[in-house]
Design a protein around this motif. Structure first.
Motif, PDB file in Angstrom:
ATOM      1  N   LYS A  18       0.840  -1.196   0.000  1.00  0.00           N
ATOM      2  CA  LYS A  18       0.000   0.000   0.000  1.00  0.00           C
ATOM      3  C   LYS A  18       0.878   1.249   0.000  1.00  0.00           C
ATOM      4  N   HIS A  19       0.700   2.075  -1.008  1.00  0.00           N
ATOM      5  CA  HIS A  19       1.427   3.349  -1.066  1.00  0.00           C
ATOM      6  C   HIS A  19       0.660   4.299  -1.973  1.00  0.00           C
ATOM      7  N   TYR A  20       0.983   5.579  -1.874  1.00  0.00           N
ATOM      8  CA  TYR A  20       0.236   6.577  -2.635  1.00  0.00           C
ATOM      9  C   TYR A  20       1.063   7.154  -3.774  1.00  0.00           C
ATOM     10  N   HIS A  21       0.363   7.805  -4.698  1.00  0.00           N
ATOM     11  CA  HIS A  21       1.031   8.336  -5.891  1.00  0.00           C
ATOM     12  C   HIS A  21       0.785   9.826  -6.105  1.00  0.00           C
ATOM     13  N   VAL A  22       1.696  10.459  -6.846  1.00  0.00           N
ATOM     14  CA  VAL A  22       1.490  11.831  -7.326  1.00  0.00           C
ATOM     15  C   VAL A  22       1.378  11.751  -8.829  1.00  0.00           C
ATOM     16  N   ARG A  23       0.456  12.510  -9.385  1.00  0.00           N
ATOM     17  CA  ARG A  23       0.329  12.556 -10.838  1.00  0.00           C
ATOM     18  C   ARG A  23       0.532  13.989 -11.309  1.00  0.00           C
ATOM     19  N   CYS A  24       1.331  14.156 -12.358  1.00  0.00           N
ATOM     20  CA  CYS A  24       1.554  15.482 -12.926  1.00  0.00           C
ATOM     21  C   CYS A  24       0.349  15.852 -13.803  1.00  0.00           C
ATOM     22  N   ILE A  25      -0.282  16.989 -13.491  1.00  0.00           N
ATOM     23  CA  ILE A  25      -1.460  17.420 -14.261  1.00  0.00           C
ATOM     24  C   ILE A  25      -1.129  17.647 -15.722  1.00  0.00           C
ATOM     25  N   ARG A  26       0.109  18.023 -15.985  1.00  0.00           N
ATOM     26  CA  ARG A  26       0.469  18.389 -17.347  1.00  0.00           C
ATOM     27  C   ARG A  26       0.840  17.164 -18.188  1.00  0.00           C
ATOM     28  N   CYS A  27       1.792  16.359 -17.718  1.00  0.00           N
ATOM     29  CA  CYS A  27       2.304  15.273 -18.566  1.00  0.00           C
ATOM     30  C   CYS A  27       1.836  13.891 -18.104  1.00  0.00           C
ATOM     31  N   ASN A  28       1.065  13.843 -17.022  1.00  0.00           N
ATOM     32  CA  ASN A  28       0.512  12.573 -16.521  1.00  0.00           C
ATOM     33  C   ASN A  28       1.523  11.589 -15.961  1.00  0.00           C
ATOM     34  N   ARG A  29       2.753  12.036 -15.776  1.00  0.00           N
ATOM     35  CA  ARG A  29       3.726  11.167 -15.142  1.00  0.00           C
ATOM     36  C   ARG A  29       3.260  10.824 -13.730  1.00  0.00           C
ATOM     37  N   VAL A  30       3.457   9.584 -13.325  1.00  0.00           N
ATOM     38  CA  VAL A  30       3.036   9.148 -11.994  1.00  0.00           C
ATOM     39  C   VAL A  30       4.242   8.648 -11.216  1.00  0.00           C
ATOM     40  N   GLU A  31       4.397   9.124  -9.995  1.00  0.00           N
ATOM     41  CA  GLU A  31       5.484   8.645  -9.143  1.00  0.00           C
ATOM     42  C   GLU A  31       4.961   8.251  -7.773  1.00  0.00           C
ATOM     43  N   ASP A  32       5.751   7.442  -7.076  1.00  0.00           N
ATOM     44  CA  ASP A  32       5.389   7.067  -5.711  1.00  0.00           C
ATOM     45  C   ASP A  32       5.623   8.241  -4.767  1.00  0.00           C
ATOM     46  N   THR A  33       4.878   8.269  -3.674  1.00  0.00           N
ATOM     47  CA  THR A  33       5.134   9.276  -2.638  1.00  0.00           C
ATOM     48  C   THR A  33       5.657   8.580  -1.392  1.00  0.00           C
ATOM     49  N   PRO A  34       6.348   9.314  -0.564  1.00  0.00           N
ATOM     50  CA  PRO A  34       6.832   8.734   0.695  1.00  0.00           C
ATOM     51  C   PRO A  34       5.812   8.892   1.824  1.00  0.00           C
ATOM     52  N   VAL A  35       4.573   9.239   1.492  1.00  0.00           N
ATOM     53  CA  VAL A  35       3.547   9.412   2.529  1.00  0.00           C
ATOM     54  C   VAL A  35       3.131   8.044   3.083  1.00  0.00           C
ATOM     55  N   ALA A  36       3.160   7.916   4.393  1.00  0.00           N
ATOM     56  CA  ALA A  36       2.825   6.644   5.043  1.00  0.00           C
ATOM     57  C   ALA A  36       1.333   6.356   4.945  1.00  0.00           C
ATOM     58  N   PRO A  37       0.960   5.078   4.825  1.00  0.00           N
ATOM     59  CA  PRO A  37      -0.451   4.700   4.726  1.00  0.00           C
ATOM     60  C   PRO A  37      -1.274   5.229   5.900  1.00  0.00           C
ATOM     61  N   LEU A  38      -2.399   5.816   5.594  1.00  0.00           N
ATOM     62  CA  LEU A  38      -3.238   6.447   6.620  1.00  0.00           C
ATOM     63  C   LEU A  38      -4.313   5.473   7.114  1.00  0.00           C
ATOM     64  N   ASN A  39      -3.874   4.455   7.813  1.00  0.00           N
ATOM     65  CA  ASN A  39      -4.817   3.429   8.251  1.00  0.00           C
ATOM     66  C   ASN A  39      -5.827   3.967   9.263  1.00  0.00           C
ATOM     67  N   GLN A  40      -5.357   4.884  10.085  1.00  0.00           N
ATOM     68  CA  GLN A  40      -6.257   5.398  11.141  1.00  0.00           C
ATOM     69  C   GLN A  40      -7.431   6.185  10.582  1.00  0.00           C
ATOM     70  N   LEU A  41      -7.282   6.646   9.339  1.00  0.00           N
ATOM     71  CA  LEU A  41      -8.363   7.381   8.693  1.00  0.00           C
ATOM     72  C   LEU A  41      -9.622   6.531   8.571  1.00  0.00           C
ATOM     73  N   GLU A  42      -9.426   5.293   8.213  1.00  0.00           N
ATOM     74  CA  GLU A  42     -10.560   4.396   8.042  1.00  0.00           C
ATOM     75  C   GLU A  42     -11.250   4.126   9.373  1.00  0.00           C
ATOM     76  N   ASP A  43     -10.449   4.033  10.417  1.00  0.00           N
ATOM     77  CA  ASP A  43     -11.025   3.823  11.750  1.00  0.00           C
ATOM     78  C   ASP A  43     -11.870   5.021  12.149  1.00  0.00           C
ATOM     79  N   GLU A  44     -11.335   6.188  11.854  1.00  0.00           N
ATOM     80  CA  GLU A  44     -12.059   7.431  12.169  1.00  0.00           C
ATOM     81  C   GLU A  44     -13.426   7.443  11.490  1.00  0.00           C
TER      82      GLU A  44
END
Lengths: 135, 135
Positions: free
Chosen positions: A79-105
């Motif tokens: 599980k990991h998140y992505h950034v997408r460039c609005i202009r060229c649509n390139r997609v890269e991984d982000t270092p943002v940690a999975p937000l599991n607690q969000l679902e609990d909330e």
DNA sequence: CTACATGCAAATGCTTTGCAACCTA
DNA sequence: TAGGTTGCAAAGCATTTGCATGTAG
């Protein structure tokens, strides 16, 4: 893993998996088709779609539900998140940690039975950002 | 707001906006078309698509980039997140507060210039959850 | 009047599917 | 050799577009 579901490891399936695992670009089915074609010139786009479906259902790869018109695929099944460039649509991984607690909330405040979530960042990649300093 | 961009308030545009504002279902273009047709039987689906685009560019409505094959529209232009039922595709608002600090966090760790993010929860609505207690 | 907007239909882009031939286990 | 899999082509589905006509400002 294939045996349990009466599936076979065909040449096409193997090559698609191998080639996807070489790519960090989160390619679309069509982009995978173009790469695989170098090794299997007679493969069809339909076969690529079918195998990407099978492989993602097996959990061997991940089908990404990003915004934008086409689906993309990721060899990284963690599980990991992505950034997408609005202009060229390139997609890269982000270092943002999975937000599991969000679902609990949300669990306590919604009538839905939550089973997951998708998070995607939108932005400008360095190249596109340079081309348009006004934005 | 229309004048500045040399746009006109046509009957079609007005009715589409009015009908969307009555709906909390986050409808697709096609669903809006079906509703609007009751008042304007000769309207075309193309006109609905064009107006939904114009209205979302004006900021009068919001175009939702959720997973799933079709785009949906929301009269509520405030930033908020949605839950989608995997089974019946019903979409509802969530009470989860906007995660603005997430973008700041990513700002320091990515080369992308972040301009926004999409977050969507996946789950089972009460109806579908009842139908399949095993899941 | 003059652009912007519409209705209609055709075109597009991505993805899925039907089917006969093929090949893996 | 049985049944999953393939290549090919056609179909499917959401959305976009070209164009002649209509209409708001």
């Amino acid at each position: 893993m294939l045996k349990e579901k009466n599936l076979r490891m065909t040449t096409q399936r193997k090559v698609i998996l191998e080639e996807l695992r070489k790519l960090d670009t989160h390619p679309s089915a069509d982009e995978i088709y173009e790469v695989v074609r170098h090794r299997l010139p007679r493969i069809s786009l339909g076969t690529v779609y079918r195998n990407l479906d099978v492989l993602s259902e097996l959990g061997e790869i991940q089908k990404l539900e990003l915004s934008g018109s086409l689906k993309r695929f990721d060899w990284d099944t963690n599980k990991h998140y992505h950034v997408r460039c609005i202009r060229c649509n390139r997609v890269e991984d982000t270092p943002v940690a999975p937000l599991n607690q969000l679902e609990d909330e949300l669990y306590d405040t919604t009538v839905f039975e939550i089973v997951g979530h998708n998070l995607e960042f939108i932005g400008l990649c360095p190249k596109c950002s340079k081309k348009d300093p006004g934005k």
